[in-house]
Scaffold this active site. Structure first.
Site, PDB file in Angstrom:
ATOM      1  N   SER A  87       0.785  -1.276  -0.133  1.00  0.00           N
ATOM      2  CA  SER A  87       0.146   0.020   0.012  1.00  0.00           C
ATOM      3  C   SER A  87       0.743   1.228  -0.123  1.00  0.00           C
ATOM      4  CB  SER A  87      -1.013   0.148   1.103  1.00  0.00           C
ATOM      5  OG  SER A  87      -0.303   0.652   2.276  1.00  0.00           O
ATOM      6  N   ILE A  88       0.096   2.285  -0.297  1.00  0.00           N
ATOM      7  CA  ILE A  88       0.940   3.583  -0.364  1.00  0.00           C
ATOM      8  C   ILE A  88       1.310   4.114   0.993  1.00  0.00           C
ATOM      9  CG2 ILE A  88      -1.129   5.001   0.000  1.00  0.00           C
ATOM     10  CD1 ILE A  88      -0.247   6.961  -2.087  1.00  0.00           C
ATOM     11  N   LYS A  89       0.734   3.583   2.034  1.00  0.00           N
ATOM     12  CA  LYS A  89       0.993   3.882   3.423  1.00  0.00           C
ATOM     13  C   LYS A  89       2.508   3.653   3.826  1.00  0.00           C
ATOM     14  CE  LYS A  89      -3.279   5.309   4.446  1.00  0.00           C
ATOM     15  NZ  LYS A  89      -3.496   6.808   4.842  1.00  0.00           N
ATOM     16  N   ASP A  90       2.984   2.646   3.213  1.00  0.00           N
ATOM     17  CA  ASP A  90       4.263   2.393   3.651  1.00  0.00           C
ATOM     18  C   ASP A  90       5.355   3.786   3.498  1.00  0.00           C
ATOM     19  OD1 ASP A  90       3.626  -0.056   3.417  1.00  0.00           O
ATOM     20  OD2 ASP A  90       4.808  -0.836   1.803  1.00  0.00           O
ATOM     21  N   ALA A 110       4.559   5.980   6.632  1.00  0.00           N
ATOM     22  CA  ALA A 110       4.758   5.004   7.850  1.00  0.00           C
ATOM     23  C   ALA A 110       6.238   5.274   8.066  1.00  0.00           C
ATOM     24  CB  ALA A 110       4.486   3.657   7.833  1.00  0.00           C
TER      25      ALA A 110
END
Length: 452
Positions: free
Chosen positions: A42-45, A48
């Protein structure tokens, strides 16, 4: 050697992939920024790891510390990977709306996950926001990442997502379309792109039940806009500090159903097996298609991978229970399939007769009806196979000696979710009479075909 020192170094530089079928009637090209190529899918890597790095640099996250966050799953995945590589502990609070697979993935990476109720106010002590804040107060040497108000979130996209899109499109991008949740992706990417070309249009996609759209349009925080929704990963019941509404040109709302249906279309028509928000993103774009013209270059960000939604949006029963299929009843299944002559068999006929009928008409289930037109039983390909396999001589026996119980009779307008509970391993079909009194049969295969 061309190697990476750890998995975190593989984050970013995800591909732009042209959409070819869903957007074929648009006057311009649409490219998907496929973020499930990140190691956490996901793009959240991106944000984060950036939040961890900033917290370390500011001395807020110290060696051996504990990362705390309220997350729908994807941010937790990125934080959990960072924690494994960098040696931190992780505790996440999430909501009961999220798929179990997301929770399982976080736990697989060593994180502790606390599931909280969805339908409570953010200030409620049971909310996943409040639980995370309480844990941060109670646990020594811990840091609450707070992706909603932590500006390292949007900084990550200003430094990586925006520049990548600009470079990949050679500066030709005219529109960015992205679902809006914490505000980090849409704001950070937009800030960079607007600096490069202030004429680029930024379209944020929201869900009905979120207050973001009305806040964007009026500046009013209207809690009457807030109501439960099943879409995951975007929409909010408050306005996170990561938002800078001045860099967003338009908010568009999408229904739960339309987003879910488009998610499945992305998989079937573009071979992009994405998460729920990806379908909502493309649905929002299609709702705005009249604003596009020839020569435009549209980039849509597809946030995460479909593997986290196999028990939800990619599950036929889940979709049917929420009325997300156009096929809603026994009648709809019959109409989708087309009316067919019902093949029946009498109890005095032989097993061999039943096998011959199954071969001739390519069917698996046959109702047993006596001379008085009473339904007294059924035969199925699976059941006959077991009996014939164990005793080949049974082919000459009468159907009444080997038949199974009769298929259930239902009303012609019985909802499809009810049919799903009646058709199971022991029972392969249901029967219903139509308006003219003719008997119809629906099997598991018919339902699958109708829903496909």
């Amino acid at each position: 050697m061309d190697v990476k020192n750890n998995i975190l170094e593989t984050i970013g530089n995800t591909p732009l992939v042209k959409l070819n079928k869903i957007t074929k009637d648009l006057p311009c090209d649409v490219y998907a920024k496929v973020e499930y190529f990140n190691p956490g899918n996901s793009i959240k890597d991106r944000m984060a790891v950036k939040m961890v790095e900033v917290a370390e640099a500011e001395g807020k996250l110290k060696p051996g510390g504990t990362i705390i966050e309220c997350t729908s799953g994807n941010t937790g995945m990125g934080l959990a990977m960072a924690a494994v590589v960098k040696g931190y502990k992780c505790i996440f609070s999430t909501t009961d709306k999220q798929s179990q697979s997301k929770v399982d993935i976080l736990r697989a990476l060593g994180a502790e996950v606390i599931v909280c109720p969805t339908n409570v106010e953010p200030e409620d002590p049971r909310s996943y926001y409040s639980v995370a804040a309480r844990l941060q107060r109670e646990i020594p040497n811990s840091f609450l990442m707070n992706q909603y108000d932590n500006l390292a979130n949007r900084q990550a996209h200003y430094e990586s997502t925006g520049p990548e899109i600009w470079k990949q499109t050679e500066g030709k991008i005219t529109h960015l379309v992205v679902t809006a949740g914490t505000g980090g992706t849409v704001t950070g990417t937009a800030q960079y792109l607007k600096e490069m070309n202030p004429n680029i249009q930024i379209w944020a996609i929201d869900v009905y039940g979120s207050l973001l759209t009305k806040y964007f349009r009026t500046g009013e925080l209207d809690m009457n806009e807030v109501h439960p929704y099943v879409s995951e990963g975007f929409g909010e019941d408050f306005v996170p500090q990561n938002y800078d509404m001045s860099v967003i040109d338009h908010f568009e709302q999408v229904t739960d159903k339309d987003g879910a249906v488009m998610t499945r279309r992305l998989a079937k028509e573009e071979a992009l097996f994405c998460g729920y928000s990806a379908g909502s993103c493309i649905q929002g774009l299609m709702q705005l298609k009249d604003k596009l013209k020839k020569g435009d270059v549209v980039v849509a960000i597809l946030h995460d991978h479909g593997s986290r939604y196999v028990n939800k949006v990619y599950n036929d029963q889940w979709m049917a229970e929420r009325g997300f299929f156009d096929v809603k009843s026994f009648k709809d299944v019959v109409n989708a399939r087309g009316k067919q002559k019902l093949i029946t068999i009498e109890p005095t006929q032989s097993v061999a007769d039943a096998v011959e009928l199954m071969k001739k008409y390519d069917i698996e289930h046959i109702p047993v009806i006596n001379k008085d037109d009473e339904i007294i039983g059924s035969v199925s390909e699976g059941g006959l196979f077991q009996k014939v396999f164990s005793n080949p001589e049974i082919r000459t026996e009468k159907i009444e000696q080997v038949m199974e119980k009769a298929f259930p009779m239902v009303a012609f307008d019985t909802p499809i979710e009810k049919l799903g509970t009646l058709i199971n391993k022991e029972n392969g079909a249901v029967l219903a009479k139509d308006e003219s009194g003719s008997l119809n049969i629906v099997t598991k295969y018919d339902i699958i075909q109708a829903l496909a």
